[in-house]
Design a protein around this motif. Sequence first.
Motif, mmCIF file in Angstrom:
data_model
loop_
_atom_site.group_PDB
_atom_site.id
_atom_site.type_symbol
_atom_site.label_atom_id
_atom_site.label_comp_id
_atom_site.label_asym_id
_atom_site.label_seq_id
_atom_site.Cartn_x
_atom_site.Cartn_y
_atom_site.Cartn_z
ATOM 1 N N ARG A 11 50.420 61.723 52.536
ATOM 2 C CA ARG A 11 51.082 60.440 52.687
ATOM 3 C C ARG A 11 50.025 59.345 52.588
ATOM 4 N NH1 ARG A 11 55.841 58.339 54.497
ATOM 5 N NH2 ARG A 11 56.654 60.387 55.059
ATOM 6 N N ASP A 12 50.172 58.506 51.573
ATOM 7 C CA ASP A 12 49.283 57.373 51.381
ATOM 8 C C ASP A 12 49.962 56.124 51.941
ATOM 9 O OD1 ASP A 12 47.638 59.130 49.983
ATOM 10 O OD2 ASP A 12 48.597 58.660 48.069
ATOM 11 N N ARG A 13 49.178 55.197 52.485
ATOM 12 C CA ARG A 13 49.760 54.011 53.101
ATOM 13 C C ARG A 13 48.891 52.785 52.819
ATOM 14 N NH1 ARG A 13 53.577 52.471 56.710
ATOM 15 N NH2 ARG A 13 53.113 50.813 58.208
ATOM 16 N N LEU A 14 49.575 51.697 52.462
ATOM 17 C CA LEU A 14 48.902 50.428 52.213
ATOM 18 C C LEU A 14 49.715 49.314 52.865
ATOM 19 C CD1 LEU A 14 46.610 48.893 50.627
ATOM 20 C CD2 LEU A 14 48.290 48.626 48.782
ATOM 21 N N VAL A 15 49.056 48.502 53.702
ATOM 22 C CA VAL A 15 49.711 47.369 54.360
ATOM 23 C C VAL A 15 48.921 46.108 54.028
ATOM 24 C CG1 VAL A 15 50.492 46.347 56.534
ATOM 25 C CG2 VAL A 15 50.531 48.842 56.239
ATOM 26 N N VAL A 16 49.630 45.110 53.490
ATOM 27 C CA VAL A 16 48.995 43.863 53.073
ATOM 28 C C VAL A 16 49.461 42.738 53.995
ATOM 29 C CG1 VAL A 16 48.613 42.258 51.167
ATOM 30 C CG2 VAL A 16 49.014 44.694 50.694
ATOM 31 N N HIS A 17 48.497 41.968 54.492
ATOM 32 C CA HIS A 17 48.800 40.909 55.453
ATOM 33 C C HIS A 17 47.946 39.692 55.113
ATOM 34 C CE1 HIS A 17 49.880 38.975 59.190
ATOM 35 N NE2 HIS A 17 50.492 40.054 59.641
ATOM 36 N N LEU A 18 48.470 38.494 55.437
ATOM 37 C CA LEU A 18 47.662 37.279 55.307
ATOM 38 C C LEU A 18 46.740 37.168 56.516
ATOM 39 C CD1 LEU A 18 50.065 34.492 53.964
ATOM 40 C CD2 LEU A 18 48.005 35.364 52.849
ATOM 41 N N ALA A 28 44.668 50.877 54.588
ATOM 42 C CA ALA A 28 44.558 51.497 53.262
ATOM 43 C C ALA A 28 44.144 52.945 53.449
ATOM 44 C CB ALA A 28 43.562 50.745 52.387
ATOM 45 N N ILE A 29 45.141 53.814 53.515
ATOM 46 C CA ILE A 29 44.917 55.237 53.769
ATOM 47 C C ILE A 29 45.385 56.032 52.557
ATOM 48 C CG2 ILE A 29 45.488 57.205 55.247
ATOM 49 C CD1 ILE A 29 46.097 55.186 57.475
ATOM 50 N N ALA A 30 44.541 56.898 52.068
ATOM 51 C CA ALA A 30 44.898 57.762 50.948
ATOM 52 C C ALA A 30 44.253 59.122 51.154
ATOM 53 C CB ALA A 30 44.452 57.154 49.619
ATOM 54 N N GLY A 31 45.054 60.165 51.062
ATOM 55 C CA GLY A 31 44.525 61.511 51.213
ATOM 56 C C GLY A 31 43.957 62.039 49.913
ATOM 57 N N SER A 34 43.203 61.250 46.287
ATOM 58 C CA SER A 34 43.434 59.858 45.921
ATOM 59 C C SER A 34 42.589 58.911 46.761
ATOM 60 C CB SER A 34 44.913 59.501 46.086
ATOM 61 O OG SER A 34 45.713 60.201 45.175
ATOM 62 N N LYS A 35 42.477 57.671 46.268
ATOM 63 C CA LYS A 35 41.836 56.622 47.054
ATOM 64 C C LYS A 35 42.365 55.270 46.571
ATOM 65 C CE LYS A 35 37.629 55.305 46.262
ATOM 66 N NZ LYS A 35 36.151 55.259 46.093
ATOM 67 N N TRP A 36 42.312 54.286 47.461
ATOM 68 C CA TRP A 36 42.674 52.919 47.114
ATOM 69 C C TRP A 36 41.416 52.146 46.726
ATOM 70 C CZ3 TRP A 36 47.648 51.879 46.560
ATOM 71 C CH2 TRP A 36 48.592 52.546 47.336
ATOM 72 N N ILE A 37 41.522 51.383 45.660
ATOM 73 C CA ILE A 37 40.485 50.427 45.298
ATOM 74 C C ILE A 37 41.138 49.053 45.290
ATOM 75 C CG2 ILE A 37 38.886 49.645 43.516
ATOM 76 C CD1 ILE A 37 38.582 52.502 42.604
ATOM 77 N N LEU A 50 45.663 52.598 42.833
ATOM 78 C CA LEU A 50 45.689 53.934 43.420
ATOM 79 C C LEU A 50 45.055 54.880 42.413
ATOM 80 C CD1 LEU A 50 46.513 55.746 45.761
ATOM 81 C CD2 LEU A 50 48.692 56.148 44.604
ATOM 82 N N VAL A 51 43.895 55.384 42.765
ATOM 83 C CA VAL A 51 43.111 56.227 41.858
ATOM 84 C C VAL A 51 43.221 57.677 42.302
ATOM 85 C CG1 VAL A 51 40.809 56.679 40.949
ATOM 86 C CG2 VAL A 51 41.517 54.332 41.459
ATOM 87 N N THR A 52 43.509 58.563 41.351
ATOM 88 C CA THR A 52 43.609 59.992 41.643
ATOM 89 C C THR A 52 42.542 60.739 40.868
ATOM 90 O OG1 THR A 52 45.994 59.833 41.991
ATOM 91 C CG2 THR A 52 45.101 62.023 41.579
#
Length: 287
Positions: A11-18, A28-31, A34-37, A50-52
């Motif tokens: 389960r990958d998770r991304l939360v964007v906030h001001l 920014a969690i990615a198993g 994968s990884k987030w850039i 989202l890079v795999t």
Amino acid sequence: MIGSTLGSLRRDRLVVHLVRGKNTAITAIAGYPSKWITLTTREGYLLAYLVTYGGGLVAGDVILMDVVVKTGSCLALTTQSSTKVYRKPEDLDVKTCQTLCLSIEDSGFAVVFPDPTVCFAKAVYSQVFDLDVSTGGSLIFVDWFTSGRSAMGERWQFDLFESEINLKLGGTQLLHDRMVLENSSGSLQRRMGRFEVIFTLLLVGPKAEKCIQHAQEKIQQDSIRPSTKTRDVVASLSTIPTKFPVDQPITLIRASATSTEVMKTYAKNLLQPLWHQIGYDLFRGKL
């Protein structure tokens, strides 16, 4: 759908906030694999890739992604390259599955524009997009896939491709769109003819207005051209009225193209105002 774990389950998770006026990935969690850039565009949007590693999904992989765009924040979500879905071995009774749950809060804006999905011969793939847009939120969402590895003679040779889009606006579900393509119902190659790519575009909310107007004008201009039998791209536009819970129409565009390159060029032109709006061309280095 998510019963098999013969491949990877993550389960990958991304939360964007001001944060102090800047669009920031507070989560920014990615198993693996994968990884987030992430980076920031010149217009201040958070750009997330989202890079795999390995660039593809194997039989039995189950990918769950949660993306949250908080109040007033802006996100452009894309991929580094096409998502490849590898063949399913004959002795395994599994699907490769991917689910995106996207939530956009009030005044938030998300652009979801991945590279196309490429299913190899004998692949079995299912994807679900649950899109929840709050009143006043905006969304530009793209889903597209190709015939497969056509350069290697694999045109529409996957066993199964399933795609489901669910869209809620202001808490009310207003769109349920499901597509199923399978060779067991007859030759896909014969049915798809000369076309190599299927493209779906959803546009919702006030921050998508410029793109909606531009797309309407372009598709209207294209409609006066000669017969669709000679066109490299065939597109249609539908407007779904939404008086309740908010008067915020949904624009749905479908297109098919004779090659991936032709579809990329068409999509880039179709969404021309977007690149100025977000301060970044998501096709950069990809054409």
